[in-house]
Design an enzyme around this catalytic site. Structure first.
Site, mmCIF file in Angstrom:
data_model
loop_
_atom_site.group_PDB
_atom_site.id
_atom_site.type_symbol
_atom_site.label_atom_id
_atom_site.label_comp_id
_atom_site.label_asym_id
_atom_site.label_seq_id
_atom_site.Cartn_x
_atom_site.Cartn_y
_atom_site.Cartn_z
ATOM 1 N N GLY A 12 -20.315 3.487 -11.894
ATOM 2 C CA GLY A 12 -18.957 3.044 -12.232
ATOM 3 C C GLY A 12 -19.008 1.585 -12.666
ATOM 4 O O GLY A 12 -18.069 0.823 -12.463
ATOM 5 N N SER A 14 -18.804 0.005 -15.386
ATOM 6 C CA SER A 14 -17.912 -0.615 -16.364
ATOM 7 C C SER A 14 -16.484 -0.686 -15.826
ATOM 8 O O SER A 14 -15.575 -1.157 -16.497
ATOM 9 C CB SER A 14 -17.937 0.182 -17.675
ATOM 10 O OG SER A 14 -17.372 1.453 -17.452
ATOM 11 N N GLY A 15 -16.277 -0.228 -14.601
ATOM 12 C CA GLY A 15 -14.919 -0.165 -14.047
ATOM 13 C C GLY A 15 -14.465 -1.469 -13.400
ATOM 14 O O GLY A 15 -15.195 -2.455 -13.338
ATOM 15 N N ASP A 16 -13.240 -1.396 -12.882
ATOM 16 C CA ASP A 16 -12.570 -2.559 -12.315
ATOM 17 C C ASP A 16 -13.230 -3.118 -11.057
ATOM 18 O O ASP A 16 -13.435 -4.321 -10.927
ATOM 19 C CB ASP A 16 -11.162 -2.094 -11.933
ATOM 20 C CG ASP A 16 -10.140 -2.958 -12.593
ATOM 21 O OD1 ASP A 16 -10.392 -3.401 -13.729
ATOM 22 O OD2 ASP A 16 -9.107 -3.221 -11.940
ATOM 23 N N ASP A 236 -3.399 2.927 1.499
ATOM 24 C CA ASP A 236 -4.092 1.869 0.751
ATOM 25 C C ASP A 236 -4.572 0.742 1.674
ATOM 26 O O ASP A 236 -5.651 0.200 1.489
ATOM 27 C CB ASP A 236 -3.131 1.311 -0.316
ATOM 28 C CG ASP A 236 -3.832 0.423 -1.327
ATOM 29 O OD1 ASP A 236 -4.944 0.785 -1.754
ATOM 30 O OD2 ASP A 236 -3.280 -0.635 -1.693
ATOM 31 N N HIS A 241 -7.724 -0.966 6.520
ATOM 32 C CA HIS A 241 -7.920 -2.392 6.830
ATOM 33 C C HIS A 241 -7.239 -2.811 8.144
ATOM 34 O O HIS A 241 -7.852 -3.443 9.001
ATOM 35 C CB HIS A 241 -7.387 -3.261 5.692
ATOM 36 C CG HIS A 241 -7.971 -2.934 4.339
ATOM 37 N ND1 HIS A 241 -9.240 -2.448 4.180
ATOM 38 C CD2 HIS A 241 -7.447 -3.019 3.088
ATOM 39 C CE1 HIS A 241 -9.477 -2.256 2.889
ATOM 40 N NE2 HIS A 241 -8.403 -2.594 2.205
ATOM 41 N N LYS A 336 3.459 -4.944 -0.552
ATOM 42 C CA LYS A 336 3.202 -5.583 -1.849
ATOM 43 C C LYS A 336 4.502 -6.231 -2.317
ATOM 44 O O LYS A 336 5.583 -5.862 -1.849
ATOM 45 C CB LYS A 336 2.763 -4.521 -2.859
ATOM 46 C CG LYS A 336 1.476 -3.836 -2.416
ATOM 47 C CD LYS A 336 0.612 -3.436 -3.578
ATOM 48 C CE LYS A 336 -0.738 -2.980 -3.109
ATOM 49 N NZ LYS A 336 -1.825 -3.878 -3.439
ATOM 50 N N TYR A 376 -5.101 -20.511 15.729
ATOM 51 C CA TYR A 376 -4.290 -21.518 16.399
ATOM 52 C C TYR A 376 -3.443 -20.896 17.492
ATOM 53 O O TYR A 376 -3.136 -19.716 17.473
ATOM 54 C CB TYR A 376 -3.455 -22.350 15.422
ATOM 55 C CG TYR A 376 -2.457 -21.601 14.566
ATOM 56 C CD1 TYR A 376 -2.823 -21.073 13.334
ATOM 57 C CD2 TYR A 376 -1.138 -21.452 14.985
ATOM 58 C CE1 TYR A 376 -1.904 -20.413 12.548
ATOM 59 C CE2 TYR A 376 -0.207 -20.796 14.198
ATOM 60 C CZ TYR A 376 -0.599 -20.266 12.983
ATOM 61 O OH TYR A 376 0.312 -19.605 12.213
ATOM 62 N N ASP A 396 -5.138 -26.247 17.214
ATOM 63 C CA ASP A 396 -5.326 -25.735 15.858
ATOM 64 C C ASP A 396 -6.777 -25.828 15.390
ATOM 65 O O ASP A 396 -7.327 -26.918 15.276
ATOM 66 C CB ASP A 396 -4.407 -26.565 14.936
ATOM 67 C CG ASP A 396 -4.444 -26.093 13.503
ATOM 68 O OD1 ASP A 396 -5.175 -25.136 13.192
ATOM 69 O OD2 ASP A 396 -3.738 -26.702 12.678
HETATM 70 C C1 BG6 Z 1 -7.639 -2.961 -1.310
HETATM 71 C C2 BG6 Z 1 -6.344 -2.303 -1.697
HETATM 72 O O1 BG6 Z 1 -8.358 -2.124 -0.460
HETATM 73 O O2 BG6 Z 1 -7.363 -4.177 -0.651
HETATM 74 C C3 BG6 Z 1 -5.519 -3.231 -2.563
HETATM 75 O O3 BG6 Z 1 -6.623 -1.105 -2.414
HETATM 76 C C4 BG6 Z 1 -5.339 -4.572 -1.898
HETATM 77 O O4 BG6 Z 1 -4.257 -2.665 -2.858
HETATM 78 C C5 BG6 Z 1 -6.689 -5.113 -1.450
HETATM 79 O O5 BG6 Z 1 -4.762 -5.454 -2.832
HETATM 80 C C6 BG6 Z 1 -6.530 -6.397 -0.642
HETATM 81 O O6 BG6 Z 1 -7.779 -6.981 -0.449
HETATM 82 P P1 BG6 Z 1 -7.907 -8.549 -0.266
HETATM 83 O O7 BG6 Z 1 -9.336 -8.761 0.052
HETATM 84 O O8 BG6 Z 1 -7.474 -9.162 -1.545
HETATM 85 O O9 BG6 Z 1 -6.996 -8.906 0.856
#
Ligand code: BG6
Length: 482
Positions: A12, A14-16, A236, A241, A336, A376, A396
């Site tokens: 992948g 060439s992808g983002d 997402d 995360h 977002k 902090y 802090d």
């Molecule tokens: C990615 C999500 O996993 O994490 C994105 O798909 C999000 O939507 C990104 O913008 C955030 O990552 P970071 O490292 O910029 O906080």
């Protein structure tokens, strides 16, 4: 550590993701001398590109601050070649294999290790994993496969993906990336908790009233609406995360720092969390910005299907039913198109028992993951002077002051280095993924099936208007002073 010849193959290419994250991280590792000697990097994807075009594509996101870096970049690009091919054709993978062999033949080592980085959409995970195993797998060294989320859409599809991949790639060869596990402050959590006696003593339901883990982004889904709409903010960001942060925050002390001991504890704590309920959630979707009208709403984005009820904001309260945490709300929030960009953990402690002062607001510990990493503590202090008045002050530890001469590595650099070292600690294990999906799947199904309407919030604001009330419902008190 990998000895012998190492080839990193980016699928992948060439992808983002490859252009924004993978190649800049590989360049960062190269500049700091962390790539094993004689490493070659081969990009593979469907787009036909010659090497000048390919190099132009992967350098677009690299920060070239001075001539030294510019020279290093031109040396780095000599390691980077490109092969184009389809994702489902054995003969194309054989072409890739030939290219890898050619790169390997430049070195004298007998041992030939191959690291495969799948920077790909999920629809091709399985055919690519199959094609690689069949045609490009090294028979003379170690093979490692890096995969990026999304790992399925829910518990069932994640298990299905697991069932398709497991016969091809062993768990010890597989590295599931959650890039938050490579962030400096997320890695620091283990140390803050288990290498400091004072935090150890108060890390429980007796001292902590509530925990908020917040992810905010200023940008909307600009251009990514098609992808995003299928998943929504919970899949997402929250299910991976934020839940990763929670599991390290809440887990028990691991027996050792070995990858399996750490991940055993993470899985154990995740299994104490019952599925999230809709009543413990609030969903939002952004609309056009109010003040200047310059930012369009989610539904106005041409890549978003009309009438979509996909949430771009969510807050969910999770409960960890064990001896340490019972009754403590863990409020996960993410969105977002909000008013700021920030990821932080905010721990609010209980009220001071038997307080004798006029004012003793709750203590808070904040671990700021980004931007401007910091730890902090908000505490009550005597206001200097002749009175006994109090004032909220901070202990802090801001990294830009305390560690101003140290560079904080990019999460992807840290993680790719872990793969090269064969360290699984900061990667998601199969049972961990399963446990994470169990927590969110019933809620996600309800949201999808019943098309639960999200509350609107204007682009650039703090989220849906109900959010303040939501957090106070779980006992969060905004510390104010008279
Ligand atoms: C990615 C999500 O996993 O994490 C994105 O798909 C999000 O939507 C990104 O913008 C955030 O990552 P970071 O490292 O910029 O906080």
């Amino acid at each position: 550590k990998l000895s012998g010849t190492t080839t990193i193959i980016v699928l992948g290419a060439s992808g983002d993701l490859a252009k924004k994250k993978t190649y800049p991280a590989l360049f960062g590792l190269y500049r700091n001398g962390f790539l094993p000697e004689g490493t070659s990097i081969i990009g593979y994807s469907r787009t036909k590109l010659n090497s000048t075009e390919f190099h132009a594509r992967i350098t677009g996101h690299m920060k070239i601050l001075n001539d030294e870096i510019k020279n290093q970049l031109s040396e780095f690009l000599k390691l980077c070649t490109y092969v184009s091919g389809q994702y489902d054709k054995d003969e194309d993978y054989q072409k890739l294999d030939k290219a890898v062999e050619k790169a390997e033949s430049l070195n004298i080592h007998e041992e030939r290790n191959r690291v495969f980085y799948m920077a790909l959409p999920p629809s091709v995970f399985v055919p690519v994993a199959k094609g690689l195993k069949k045609n490009v797998y090294s028979k003379k060294g170690i093979n490692r496969l890096i995969v990026e989320k999304p790992f399925g859409m829910d518990l069932e599809s994640s298990r299905e993906l697991g069932r398709a991949l497991a016969p091809l790639w062993k768990e010890e060869e597989t590295y599931r990336i959650d890039h938050y596990l490579g962030k400096e402050m997320v890695k620091n959590l283990l140390i803050i908790r288990f290498a400091n006696v004072f935090f150890g003593a108060i890390w429980n339901r007796q001292s902590i009233a509530n925990v908020q883990i917040t992810f905010k982004e200023k940008i909307g889904t600009e251009g990514r609406g098609g992808y995003f709409d299928e998943f929504g903010i919970i899949r997402d960001v929250m299910q991976n995360h934020l839940l990763q942060i929670l599991s390290i925050f809440a887990m028990e002390r691991p027996l050792s720092l070995s990858a399996e001991d750490v991940r055993d504890e993470k899985v154990r704590v995740l299994r104490c969390i019952p599925p999230v309920k809709l009543e413990d959630s609030i969903l939002g979707q952004y609309t056009r910005s109010e003040d200047d009208d310059s930012k369009i709403g989610y539904l106005e984005d041409k890549t978003v299907p009309s009438g979509s009820t996909c949430p771009t904001f969510a807050a969910c309260t999770l409960w960890v039913n064990n001896e340490r945490w019972e009754g403590v709300p863990f409020i996960l929030k993410c969105g977002k198109a909000l008013n700021e960009q920030k990821t932080e953990i905010r721990v609010q402690f209980q009220d001071v028992p038997g307080n004798v002062f006029k004012d003793a607001p709750r203590n808070e510990l904040v671990i700021r993951v980004q931007p401007n990493e910091a730890v902090y503590m908000k505490m009550t202090n005597k206001l200097p002077g002749l009175s006994m008045d109090t004032v909220i002050s901070e202990l802090d530890l801001s990294y830009n002051r305390r560690f101003s001469d140290l560079k904080i590595p990019d999460a992807y650099e840290a993680l790719i280095l872990d793969v090269l070292k064969g360290d699984h600690s900061n990667f998601v294990r199969d049972d961990e993924l399963d446990a994470a999906w169990k927590i969110f799947t019933p809620l996600l199904h309800k949201i999808d099936n019943e098309k639960i309407a999200p509350q609107p919030y204007a682009y650039g604001t703090r989220g849906p208007p109900g959010i303040e009330e939501f957090v106070s419902k779980y006992g969060f008190k905004r510390p104010t002073q008279e």
